[in-house]
Design a protein around this motif. Structure first.
Motif, PDB file in Angstrom:
ATOM      1  N   MET A 185       1.059  -1.235  -0.027  1.00  0.00           N
ATOM      2  CA  MET A 185       0.055   0.244   0.289  1.00  0.00           C
ATOM      3  C   MET A 185       0.847   1.158   0.041  1.00  0.00           C
ATOM      4  N   SER A 186       2.004   1.490   0.499  1.00  0.00           N
ATOM      5  CA  SER A 186       3.014   2.343   0.579  1.00  0.00           C
ATOM      6  C   SER A 186       3.558   2.728  -0.647  1.00  0.00           C
ATOM      7  N   VAL A 187       3.695   1.509  -1.327  1.00  0.00           N
ATOM      8  CA  VAL A 187       4.388   1.754  -2.770  1.00  0.00           C
ATOM      9  C   VAL A 187       3.421   2.309  -3.662  1.00  0.00           C
ATOM     10  N   LEU A 188       2.041   1.526  -3.455  1.00  0.00           N
ATOM     11  CA  LEU A 188       0.925   2.006  -4.553  1.00  0.00           C
ATOM     12  C   LEU A 188       0.316   3.413  -4.288  1.00  0.00           C
ATOM     13  N   ILE A 189       0.530   3.868  -3.045  1.00  0.00           N
ATOM     14  CA  ILE A 189       0.069   5.493  -2.795  1.00  0.00           C
ATOM     15  C   ILE A 189       1.270   6.345  -3.477  1.00  0.00           C
ATOM     16  N   ILE A 190       2.605   6.011  -3.320  1.00  0.00           N
ATOM     17  CA  ILE A 190       3.776   6.673  -3.886  1.00  0.00           C
ATOM     18  C   ILE A 190       3.706   6.683  -5.508  1.00  0.00           C
ATOM     19  N   ALA A 191       3.139   5.716  -6.049  1.00  0.00           N
ATOM     20  CA  ALA A 191       3.108   5.365  -7.454  1.00  0.00           C
ATOM     21  C   ALA A 191       1.895   6.117  -7.934  1.00  0.00           C
TER      22      ALA A 191
ATOM     23  N   THR B 153       2.362  13.055  -4.183  1.00  0.00           N
ATOM     24  CA  THR B 153       2.294  14.215  -3.230  1.00  0.00           C
ATOM     25  C   THR B 153       1.748  13.821  -1.815  1.00  0.00           C
ATOM     26  N   PHE B 154       1.225  12.588  -1.746  1.00  0.00           N
ATOM     27  CA  PHE B 154       0.841  11.901  -0.586  1.00  0.00           C
ATOM     28  C   PHE B 154       1.776  11.166   0.260  1.00  0.00           C
ATOM     29  N   PHE B 155       3.267  11.568  -0.006  1.00  0.00           N
ATOM     30  CA  PHE B 155       4.277  10.816   0.568  1.00  0.00           C
ATOM     31  C   PHE B 155       4.105  10.744   2.009  1.00  0.00           C
TER      32      PHE B 155
ATOM     33  N   GLN C   6       6.106  -5.485  -6.095  1.00  0.00           N
ATOM     34  CA  GLN C   6       7.399  -5.402  -7.307  1.00  0.00           C
ATOM     35  C   GLN C   6       6.800  -5.088  -8.621  1.00  0.00           C
ATOM     36  N   ALA C   7       5.778  -5.636  -9.115  1.00  0.00           N
ATOM     37  CA  ALA C   7       4.967  -5.330 -10.242  1.00  0.00           C
ATOM     38  C   ALA C   7       4.929  -3.733 -10.485  1.00  0.00           C
ATOM     39  N   ILE C   8       4.452  -3.195  -9.358  1.00  0.00           N
ATOM     40  CA  ILE C   8       4.247  -1.673  -9.295  1.00  0.00           C
ATOM     41  C   ILE C   8       5.619  -0.898  -9.528  1.00  0.00           C
ATOM     42  N   GLY C   9       6.665  -1.552  -8.768  1.00  0.00           N
ATOM     43  CA  GLY C   9       7.967  -0.945  -8.561  1.00  0.00           C
ATOM     44  C   GLY C   9       8.700  -1.014 -10.004  1.00  0.00           C
ATOM     45  N   PHE C  10       8.390  -1.981 -10.748  1.00  0.00           N
ATOM     46  CA  PHE C  10       9.187  -2.241 -12.248  1.00  0.00           C
ATOM     47  C   PHE C  10       8.217  -1.442 -13.160  1.00  0.00           C
ATOM     48  N   SER C  11       7.311  -0.703 -12.792  1.00  0.00           N
ATOM     49  CA  SER C  11       6.644   0.015 -14.046  1.00  0.00           C
ATOM     50  C   SER C  11       7.212   1.207 -14.331  1.00  0.00           C
ATOM     51  N   GLY C  12       8.179   1.576 -13.660  1.00  0.00           N
ATOM     52  CA  GLY C  12       8.975   3.025 -14.165  1.00  0.00           C
ATOM     53  C   GLY C  12      10.051   2.981 -12.971  1.00  0.00           C
ATOM     54  N   SER C  13      11.267   3.652 -13.573  1.00  0.00           N
ATOM     55  CA  SER C  13      12.477   4.122 -12.813  1.00  0.00           C
ATOM     56  C   SER C  13      12.303   5.025 -11.749  1.00  0.00           C
ATOM     57  N   GLY C  14      11.288   5.997 -12.013  1.00  0.00           N
ATOM     58  CA  GLY C  14      11.320   6.860 -10.731  1.00  0.00           C
ATOM     59  C   GLY C  14      10.277   6.415  -9.683  1.00  0.00           C
ATOM     60  N   ILE C  15       9.649   5.465 -10.188  1.00  0.00           N
ATOM     61  CA  ILE C  15       8.660   4.588  -9.235  1.00  0.00           C
ATOM     62  C   ILE C  15       9.614   3.644  -8.295  1.00  0.00           C
ATOM     63  N   THR C  16      10.494   3.028  -9.131  1.00  0.00           N
ATOM     64  CA  THR C  16      11.357   2.008  -8.566  1.00  0.00           C
ATOM     65  C   THR C  16      12.331   2.912  -7.420  1.00  0.00           C
ATOM     66  N   GLN C  17      12.786   4.107  -7.866  1.00  0.00           N
ATOM     67  CA  GLN C  17      13.628   4.692  -6.946  1.00  0.00           C
ATOM     68  C   GLN C  17      12.700   4.883  -5.538  1.00  0.00           C
ATOM     69  N   SER C  18      11.589   5.472  -5.815  1.00  0.00           N
ATOM     70  CA  SER C  18      10.849   5.623  -4.655  1.00  0.00           C
ATOM     71  C   SER C  18      10.375   4.754  -3.829  1.00  0.00           C
ATOM     72  N   MET C  19       9.953   3.594  -4.615  1.00  0.00           N
ATOM     73  CA  MET C  19       9.699   2.266  -3.780  1.00  0.00           C
ATOM     74  C   MET C  19      10.859   1.830  -3.078  1.00  0.00           C
ATOM     75  N   SER C  20      12.302   1.857  -3.349  1.00  0.00           N
ATOM     76  CA  SER C  20      13.550   1.519  -2.659  1.00  0.00           C
ATOM     77  C   SER C  20      13.373   2.191  -1.446  1.00  0.00           C
ATOM     78  N   GLN C  21      12.869   3.365  -1.159  1.00  0.00           N
ATOM     79  CA  GLN C  21      12.832   4.222   0.183  1.00  0.00           C
ATOM     80  C   GLN C  21      11.883   3.549   1.192  1.00  0.00           C
ATOM     81  N   VAL C  22      10.984   2.718   0.524  1.00  0.00           N
ATOM     82  CA  VAL C  22       9.897   2.364   1.332  1.00  0.00           C
ATOM     83  C   VAL C  22      10.230   0.732   1.789  1.00  0.00           C
ATOM     84  N   THR C  23      10.751  -0.005   0.817  1.00  0.00           N
ATOM     85  CA  THR C  23      10.970  -1.425   1.039  1.00  0.00           C
ATOM     86  C   THR C  23      12.413  -1.805   1.288  1.00  0.00           C
TER      87      THR C  23
END
Length: 327
Positions: free
Chosen positions: A98-104, A108-110, A158-175
């Motif tokens: 859910m954290s990754v989903l909201i960031i993706a 702005t809801f970080f 992981q599927a959301i994380g691999f959908s874009g490089s920017g999202i992947t970078q933000s995802m790493s901050q959460v996971t």
């Protein structure tokens, strides 16, 4: 001096020693006197770096370990199952997803990530609990369903994380669970919600004790079993979710620490909850310190160290007993 008191004294002393050693050890090394003087005066540049980078990491490890351990104690009380753990049964994975989903979807809801992590953790717990219930809670069925729910939310994240490089970078901050590059703002969030959750857990220790009995017996003692399970579960999910949102995913902490706690201080949750909080803080801080310094300048994530320790421990528990906790 009885065993319980001795156990508390030992774990508090060890936590203090590891805390100081972790603050002093790393690429920048100072003496204890230099550290204290630098923190008080702000004149030492090395101490300033330690204050901005190392101490937030240490505090997050302490709060994450305490939160996950207490969450494990509460979930085990609710499910009457010593194998329940936020990581194993998918609560942490739901919170991370859910954290990754909201960031993706809404970057702005970080700053609301802890809230959405709580929603994700609660959803995962509801799925595991409801699907595991069949004329009672079977430990093996719960673990298997929990593993499935954990895999589901991990895969979706992981599927959301691999959908874009920017999202992947933000995802790493959460996971991420290396605890590196954490800020004082992260400390404020986990300290606030973690403290609230742990304080609330002290108010429900009697319910936790009653839930170790048969439902019929607990009801005869005047306990609203359904309300107790609901409230305790919410507190556990809050603790596990905020720890996951800020510190990342750590498996087996909520499994390992409560089991050790019951061996040392007994099953009374009035004592078990605070002891587990201290022991969990010690365990994660020790794992992170070892991972940070063992092969420096490289790091081993604390979550990997916990997996190496916790995996065999789970196998040991599964082989030792297949009973429902409290029966």
């Amino acid at each position: 001096m009885n065993r319980k008191m001795l156990s508390f004294i030992v774990v508090i002393l060890l936590l203090a020693i590891v805390f100081v050693q972790s603050a002093l050890t790393g690429s920048i090394q100072v003496t204890p006197i230099e550290l204290i003087h630098g923190l008080l005066t702000g004149t030492n540049e090395d101490v300033a770096i330690i204050k901005d980078l190392r101490i937030p990491r240490i505090l997050i490890a302490v709060f994450a370990g305490a939160a996950l351990s207490v969450a494990g104690v509460l979930l085990q009380a609710v499910m009457r199952n010593p194998l329940a753990d936020p990581g194993i049964i998918g609560v942490s994975a739901g919170a991370s997803f859910m954290s990754v989903l909201i960031i993706a979807l809404i970057p702005t809801f970080f700053f609301f990530v802890p809230l959405f992590a709580f929603i994700g953790g609660a959803l995962a717990f509801f799925l595991v609990y409801s699907l595991s219930w069949k004329s009672g809670l079977n430990p093996l069925r719960m673990i298997l369903i929990g593993i499935a729910v954990n895999a589901l939310f991990t895969g979706l994240g992981q599927a959301i994380g691999f959908s874009g490089s920017g999202i992947t970078q933000s995802m790493s901050q959460v996971t991420t669970s290396t605890l590196s590059m954490k800020k004082w703002s992260d400390v404020e969030v986990i300290a606030l919600y973690g403290t609230i959750g742990i304080l609330l857990s002290f108010f429900v220790y009697k319910w936790c004790n009653y839930l170790s009995l048969e439902d019929r017996t607990a009801k005869s003692l005047g306990v609203n079993v359904n309300l107790a399970r609901f409230v305790i579960s919410l507190i556990a999910v809050l603790l596990a979710s905020v720890a996951t949102a800020i510190a990342g995913m750590f498996a087996f902490v909520g499994l390992l620490v409560p089991h050790i706690g019951r061996t040392l201080v007994g099953n009374d949750h009035k004592v078990l909850i605070p002891f587990s909080a201290l022991a969990g803080a010690l365990l994660i801080l020790l794992a992170d310190t070892l991972g940070r310094t063992f092969i420096a300048p490289n790091e081993i994530p604390a979550s990997i160290i916990m997996a190496v320790i916790g995996g065999p421990f789970l196998i040991f528990l599964l082989r030792k007993s297949d009973r429902i906790y409290g029966h």
